[in-house]
Design a protein around this motif. Structure first.
Motif, mmCIF file in Angstrom:
data_model
loop_
_atom_site.group_PDB
_atom_site.id
_atom_site.type_symbol
_atom_site.label_atom_id
_atom_site.label_comp_id
_atom_site.label_asym_id
_atom_site.label_seq_id
_atom_site.Cartn_x
_atom_site.Cartn_y
_atom_site.Cartn_z
ATOM 1 N N ASP A 58 46.253 29.756 46.187
ATOM 2 C CA ASP A 58 45.238 30.762 46.496
ATOM 3 C C ASP A 58 45.163 31.809 45.397
ATOM 4 O O ASP A 58 46.178 32.341 44.958
ATOM 5 N N ARG A 59 43.921 32.118 45.001
ATOM 6 C CA ARG A 59 43.679 33.069 43.909
ATOM 7 C C ARG A 59 42.947 34.287 44.452
ATOM 8 O O ARG A 59 41.963 34.167 45.180
ATOM 9 N N TYR A 60 43.447 35.471 44.049
ATOM 10 C CA TYR A 60 42.852 36.746 44.441
ATOM 11 C C TYR A 60 42.543 37.524 43.169
ATOM 12 O O TYR A 60 43.447 37.915 42.443
ATOM 13 N N ASP A 61 41.266 37.750 42.872
ATOM 14 C CA ASP A 61 40.843 38.482 41.680
ATOM 15 C C ASP A 61 40.762 39.978 41.961
ATOM 16 O O ASP A 61 40.377 40.387 43.063
ATOM 17 N N PHE A 62 41.103 40.805 40.956
ATOM 18 C CA PHE A 62 40.963 42.254 41.077
ATOM 19 C C PHE A 62 40.876 42.874 39.692
ATOM 20 O O PHE A 62 41.189 42.247 38.692
ATOM 21 N N THR A 63 40.437 44.120 39.647
ATOM 22 C CA THR A 63 40.331 44.873 38.396
ATOM 23 C C THR A 63 41.218 46.101 38.509
ATOM 24 O O THR A 63 41.285 46.727 39.563
ATOM 25 N N ALA A 64 41.892 46.435 37.415
ATOM 26 C CA ALA A 64 42.754 47.615 37.390
ATOM 27 C C ALA A 64 42.360 48.508 36.220
ATOM 28 O O ALA A 64 41.867 48.027 35.200
ATOM 29 N N SER A 65 42.608 49.790 36.389
ATOM 30 C CA SER A 65 42.360 50.772 35.335
ATOM 31 C C SER A 65 43.619 50.955 34.499
ATOM 32 O O SER A 65 44.723 50.660 34.948
ATOM 33 N N ALA A 66 43.436 51.492 33.304
ATOM 34 C CA ALA A 66 44.572 51.732 32.413
ATOM 35 C C ALA A 66 45.554 52.703 33.043
ATOM 36 O O ALA A 66 45.154 53.693 33.668
ATOM 37 N N GLY A 67 46.829 52.409 32.912
ATOM 38 C CA GLY A 67 47.878 53.295 33.392
ATOM 39 C C GLY A 67 48.220 53.170 34.858
ATOM 40 O O GLY A 67 49.120 53.845 35.338
ATOM 41 N N GLN A 68 47.523 52.322 35.609
ATOM 42 C CA GLN A 68 47.861 52.151 37.016
ATOM 43 C C GLN A 68 49.127 51.306 37.147
ATOM 44 O O GLN A 68 49.428 50.480 36.293
#
Length: 179
Positions: A58-68
């Motif tokens: 199972d694949r879960y895509d997400f986006t993160a910001s710098a420094g998180q």
């Protein structure tokens, strides 16, 4: 030639005998997109009865910001006597867009009633990521796995340095006053 025929016949008989590896089916769910705007999201895969030995990726895509920073876990409960199916995880990993992976670690004993895997990444680059959960369904009872992904901002070094500097100055003043 005769050896090849013998091996082929043995494989056909094994498949016909119903060995689990010969019948494993991929029951992966489609790619899920996680919304981490509130700071966290839930991972979940429910599977019906009769799936013992079947695998999932199972694949879960997400986006993160710098420094998180990122923290995630996945868990599954398996209690056949209570009618609860469960999953045995093979891996729990996060990949960035370049394909670099961060591996999770097993937090429970292998084949425990509750299997838990976790991972933590202290400083993420701004990027698109995906979390991959790989495993096998343990028994024929209906079951699931659940988990969570959370991101939070990491304090900048300067506020932390100012905090420690202020505590140091207070300590120095207290020592000086005592003398």
């Amino acid at each position: 030639m005769k050896r090849t025929q013998t091996v082929t016949a043995a494989l056909i008989l094994a498949a016909a005998a119903g060995l689990p590896w010969a019948q494993a089916t991929d029951i992966s769910q489609g790619v899920q997109t996680l919304d981490l705007s509130s700071g966290s999201a839930v991972l979940k895969h429910e599977f019906g009865a009769g799936n013992a030995g079947n695998t999932f990726h199972d694949r879960y895509d997400f986006t993160a910001s710098a420094g998180q920073s990122l923290g995630a876990f996945v868990a599954s409960l398996s209690m056949v006597d209570m009618g609860l199916g469960g999953a045995a995880f093979d891996s729990f990993r996060v990949f960035n867009s370049a394909g670099f992976s961060f591996d999770g670690t097993r937090q429970s004993a292998p084949d425990a009633v509750v299997e838990v895997w976790a991972l933590s990444i202290p400083h993420l680059a701004a990027d698109h990521y995906y979390l991959l959960v790989d495993g096998t369904v343990r028994n024929d009872a209906a079951g699931n796995y659940v988990g969570s992904v959370a991101v939070s901002s990491v304090p900048e070094p300067s506020p932390v340095a100012m905090l420690f500097g202020g505590v140091g100055v207070l300590g120095w003043l207290a020592r000086r006053r005592k003398a």
